[in-house]
Scaffold this motif. Sequence first.
Motif, PDB file in Angstrom:
ATOM      1  N   ILE A  46       0.836  -1.202   0.000  1.00 35.00           N
ATOM      2  CA  ILE A  46       0.000   0.000   0.000  1.00 35.00           C
ATOM      3  C   ILE A  46       0.869   1.250   0.000  1.00 35.00           C
ATOM      4  N   LEU A  47       1.917   1.246   0.795  1.00 29.17           N
ATOM      5  CA  LEU A  47       2.815   2.402   0.841  1.00 29.17           C
ATOM      6  C   LEU A  47       3.455   2.647  -0.521  1.00 29.17           C
ATOM      7  N   VAL A  48       4.007   1.614  -1.131  1.00 27.48           N
ATOM      8  CA  VAL A  48       4.656   1.774  -2.435  1.00 27.48           C
ATOM      9  C   VAL A  48       3.652   2.245  -3.484  1.00 27.48           C
ATOM     10  N   LYS A  49       2.471   1.657  -3.509  1.00 23.08           N
ATOM     11  CA  LYS A  49       1.449   2.084  -4.472  1.00 23.08           C
ATOM     12  C   LYS A  49       1.109   3.560  -4.289  1.00 23.08           C
ATOM     13  N   ASN A  50       0.973   3.996  -3.046  1.00 27.45           N
ATOM     14  CA  ASN A  50       0.656   5.397  -2.780  1.00 27.45           C
ATOM     15  C   ASN A  50       1.809   6.331  -3.124  1.00 27.45           C
ATOM     16  N   MET A  51       3.035   5.854  -2.977  1.00 25.44           N
ATOM     17  CA  MET A  51       4.199   6.668  -3.325  1.00 25.44           C
ATOM     18  C   MET A  51       4.378   6.780  -4.836  1.00 25.44           C
ATOM     19  N   LEU A  52       3.953   5.768  -5.588  1.00 25.63           N
ATOM     20  CA  LEU A  52       4.135   5.763  -7.035  1.00 25.63           C
ATOM     21  C   LEU A  52       2.887   6.205  -7.799  1.00 25.63           C
ATOM     22  N   CYS A  53       1.932   6.773  -7.110  1.00 25.16           N
ATOM     23  CA  CYS A  53       0.720   7.271  -7.756  1.00 25.16           C
ATOM     24  C   CYS A  53       1.103   8.324  -8.799  1.00 25.16           C
TER      25      CYS A  53
END
Length: 95
Positions: A46-53
């Motif tokens: 979830i963190l990575v997905k939110n950082m790569l939005c």
Amino acid sequence: MTLFILLMGYPPFSGESQSELLQQTVHERVHYEEKDWSALSRDALILVKNMLCKNPDERISMREVLSFPWVTNPPASVGSREGVLSCRARSGSIR
């Protein structure tokens, strides 16, 4: 991108040239291979997905990253104080 690479061991995009890599980074979606991410916690994903939005208005801020549960309370295998200290002790960098 850096966190993705550190966790996966490979970048989310690859290209033959810098131009191709930039085009992929800007226009392509990041693919999260389930077989690769299954060893990590859901919070890490979830963190990575939110950082790569792609949309900067929707992307997580640095303040939000620093208060994210995976960062503030990491799994023992990722950020345990004992593990960090023992690695430093082995390399002789503890002062």
